[in-house]
Enzyme design. Structure first.
Site, mmCIF file in Angstrom:
data_model
loop_
_atom_site.group_PDB
_atom_site.id
_atom_site.type_symbol
_atom_site.label_atom_id
_atom_site.label_comp_id
_atom_site.label_asym_id
_atom_site.label_seq_id
_atom_site.Cartn_x
_atom_site.Cartn_y
_atom_site.Cartn_z
ATOM 1 C CE LYS A 202 -4.736 -10.253 -3.301
ATOM 2 N NZ LYS A 202 -4.000 -8.972 -3.705
ATOM 3 N NE ARG B 270 -2.893 -13.621 -8.612
ATOM 4 C CZ ARG B 270 -2.522 -13.395 -7.295
ATOM 5 N NH1 ARG B 270 -2.935 -14.102 -6.472
ATOM 6 N NH2 ARG B 270 -1.550 -12.615 -7.120
ATOM 7 N NE ARG C 65 4.204 -8.013 -0.362
ATOM 8 C CZ ARG C 65 3.368 -8.390 -1.218
ATOM 9 N NH1 ARG C 65 1.999 -8.622 -0.516
ATOM 10 N NH2 ARG C 65 3.327 -8.638 -2.368
ATOM 11 N NE ARG D 153 5.583 -12.192 -2.451
ATOM 12 C CZ ARG D 153 4.259 -11.915 -2.892
ATOM 13 N NH1 ARG D 153 3.263 -11.864 -1.922
ATOM 14 N NH2 ARG D 153 3.954 -11.947 -4.169
ATOM 15 N NE ARG E 260 3.525 -9.416 -7.972
ATOM 16 C CZ ARG E 260 3.981 -9.149 -6.756
ATOM 17 N NH1 ARG E 260 5.305 -9.200 -6.713
ATOM 18 N NH2 ARG E 260 3.220 -9.148 -5.690
HETATM 19 P P1 ADP Z 1 -1.789 -8.355 -0.809
HETATM 20 O O1 ADP Z 1 -2.052 -9.616 0.131
HETATM 21 O O2 ADP Z 1 -2.995 -7.952 -1.671
HETATM 22 O O3 ADP Z 1 -0.621 -8.648 -1.934
HETATM 23 P P2 ADP Z 1 -0.543 -7.162 1.445
HETATM 24 O O4 ADP Z 1 -1.440 -7.463 2.797
HETATM 25 O O5 ADP Z 1 0.709 -8.041 1.526
HETATM 26 O O6 ADP Z 1 -1.324 -6.991 0.105
HETATM 27 O O7 ADP Z 1 -0.047 -5.603 1.602
HETATM 28 C C1 ADP Z 1 0.945 -5.012 0.657
HETATM 29 C C2 ADP Z 1 1.857 -4.062 1.545
HETATM 30 O O8 ADP Z 1 1.049 -2.893 1.717
HETATM 31 C C3 ADP Z 1 2.246 -4.480 2.741
HETATM 32 O O9 ADP Z 1 3.492 -4.009 3.009
HETATM 33 C C4 ADP Z 1 1.166 -4.133 3.782
HETATM 34 O O10 ADP Z 1 1.913 -3.661 5.055
HETATM 35 C C5 ADP Z 1 0.969 -2.492 3.073
HETATM 36 N N1 ADP Z 1 -0.475 -2.130 3.388
HETATM 37 C C6 ADP Z 1 -1.577 -2.907 3.429
HETATM 38 N N2 ADP Z 1 -2.541 -2.181 3.593
HETATM 39 C C7 ADP Z 1 -2.545 -1.066 3.537
HETATM 40 C C8 ADP Z 1 -3.029 0.289 3.486
HETATM 41 N N3 ADP Z 1 -4.189 0.261 3.900
HETATM 42 N N4 ADP Z 1 -2.341 1.358 3.399
HETATM 43 C C9 ADP Z 1 -0.908 1.439 3.274
HETATM 44 N N5 ADP Z 1 -0.369 0.295 3.130
HETATM 45 C C10 ADP Z 1 -0.947 -1.074 3.204
HETATM 46 P P1 ADP Z 2 0.293 -10.684 -4.505
HETATM 47 O O1 ADP Z 2 1.083 -9.842 -3.634
HETATM 48 O O2 ADP Z 2 0.751 -10.392 -5.907
HETATM 49 O O3 ADP Z 2 -1.267 -10.654 -4.505
HETATM 50 P P2 ADP Z 2 0.419 -13.583 -4.202
HETATM 51 O O4 ADP Z 2 1.342 -14.102 -3.032
HETATM 52 O O5 ADP Z 2 -0.736 -13.650 -4.314
HETATM 53 O O6 ADP Z 2 0.975 -11.936 -4.641
HETATM 54 O O7 ADP Z 2 1.118 -14.144 -5.366
HETATM 55 C C1 ADP Z 2 2.280 -14.337 -5.911
HETATM 56 C C2 ADP Z 2 2.428 -15.075 -7.288
HETATM 57 O O8 ADP Z 2 2.104 -16.491 -7.240
HETATM 58 C C3 ADP Z 2 1.735 -14.530 -8.493
HETATM 59 O O9 ADP Z 2 2.324 -13.251 -8.964
HETATM 60 C C4 ADP Z 2 1.446 -15.657 -9.179
HETATM 61 O O10 ADP Z 2 2.537 -16.069 -9.977
HETATM 62 C C5 ADP Z 2 1.334 -16.644 -8.290
HETATM 63 N N1 ADP Z 2 -0.092 -16.974 -7.983
HETATM 64 C C6 ADP Z 2 -0.624 -16.917 -6.674
HETATM 65 N N2 ADP Z 2 -2.025 -17.112 -6.665
HETATM 66 C C7 ADP Z 2 -2.333 -17.673 -7.984
HETATM 67 C C8 ADP Z 2 -3.435 -18.079 -8.639
HETATM 68 N N3 ADP Z 2 -4.571 -18.043 -8.034
HETATM 69 N N4 ADP Z 2 -3.307 -18.157 -9.932
HETATM 70 C C9 ADP Z 2 -2.159 -17.948 -10.715
HETATM 71 N N5 ADP Z 2 -1.065 -17.626 -10.125
HETATM 72 C C10 ADP Z 2 -1.040 -17.409 -8.890
#
Ligand code: ADP
Ligand code: ADP
Length: 208
Positions: free
Chosen positions: A14, A89, A123, A155, A166
């Protein structure tokens, strides 16, 4: 006014896709995860409350999140729309959002569970500009981060044990939102188990 919700499990991509879509859409990324991490770092009351949930891989209580979003949507750069990343969420969060702004489209990035652990455990991001990288799938360019001032950030919650919690929270509390947005005719699914650029193309096509 274009309010996009980027939906999907943790590690679906995302944030990666929001960063890539920023130029094309002109919309800011609104990541509740980033907002919470900033609050934790600044040791605000919200940060102190949220930290225990985040460390455990559990969702932060809805009201904390809804209050954050209400304030964020008052800012100048949100007035033409935003890309929500990691919000809503839960169904109560989606219901609260509907009272603040109209959601234009929900773009769901579909990635199977078995891919999630490897994505999250590899990541890292640039502490200077926020660009997201992956040890194997999206490595740092040989010349370094495009911002020119790379500093590596990982992180605290990107560990195998936290990912399990998660993912459980995602399936129990977040996945039911798919039906909520399907019923509203707003839900579009894109296959997220592919090359990053192909996914960006599909997401931008879905917007047109
Ligand atoms: P989210 O915001 O949904 O938690 P991220 O954008 O942070 O996800 O992506 C999670 C990890 O996966 C990052 O290390 C990113 O570089 C990697 N990643 C994102 N998209 C892809 C993909 N299409 N294929 C492989 N790795 C990916
Ligand atoms: P992810 O890579 O899991 O998509 P995020 O950066 O979106 O990670 O979220 C990290 C943490 O922050 C989650 O595990 C949760 O504890 C909290 N969090 C983020 N967004 C929300 C939300 N919309 N509602 C509840 N908790 C959230």
């Amino acid at each position: 006014m274009l309010n996009i919700v980027l939906f999907g499990p943790p590690g679906a991509g995302k944030g990666t896709q929001a960063q890539r879509m920023m130029d094309a859409t002109g919309l800011p990324q609104v990541s509740t995860g980033d907002m919470l991490r900033a609050a934790v770092k600044a040791q605000t009351s919200v940060g102190l409350e949220a930290k225990k949930y985040m460390d455990a891989g559990a969702l932060v209580p809805d009201q904390v999140i809804i209050d954050l979003i209400k304030d964020r949507m008052k800012e100048g750069d949100a007035q033409d729309g935003v890309m929500f990343d990691g919000f809503p969420r839960t169904v109560p969060q989606a219901e609260a959002l509907a009272k603040i702004v109209d959601v234009s489209i929900v773009l769901a990035i579909d990635v199977p569970d078995e891919r999630i652990v490897e994505r999250i455990c590899g990541r890292f991001s640039c502490g200077n500009c926020g660009a997201v990288y992956h040890d194997s799938f999206n490595p740092l360019p040989k010349l370094g981060c495009t911002c020119g001032a790379f500093s590596e950030k990982r992180r605290a919650d990107d560990t195998e044990s936290t990912v399990v919690a998660r993912l459980k929270a995602y399936h129990e509390q977040t996945a039911p939102l798919a039906t909520f947005y399907e019923d509203a005719g707003l839900f579009t699914v894109v296959d997220g188990d592919r090359d990053i650029d192909l996914i960006t193309t599909d997401l931008l096509n879905a917007l047109n």
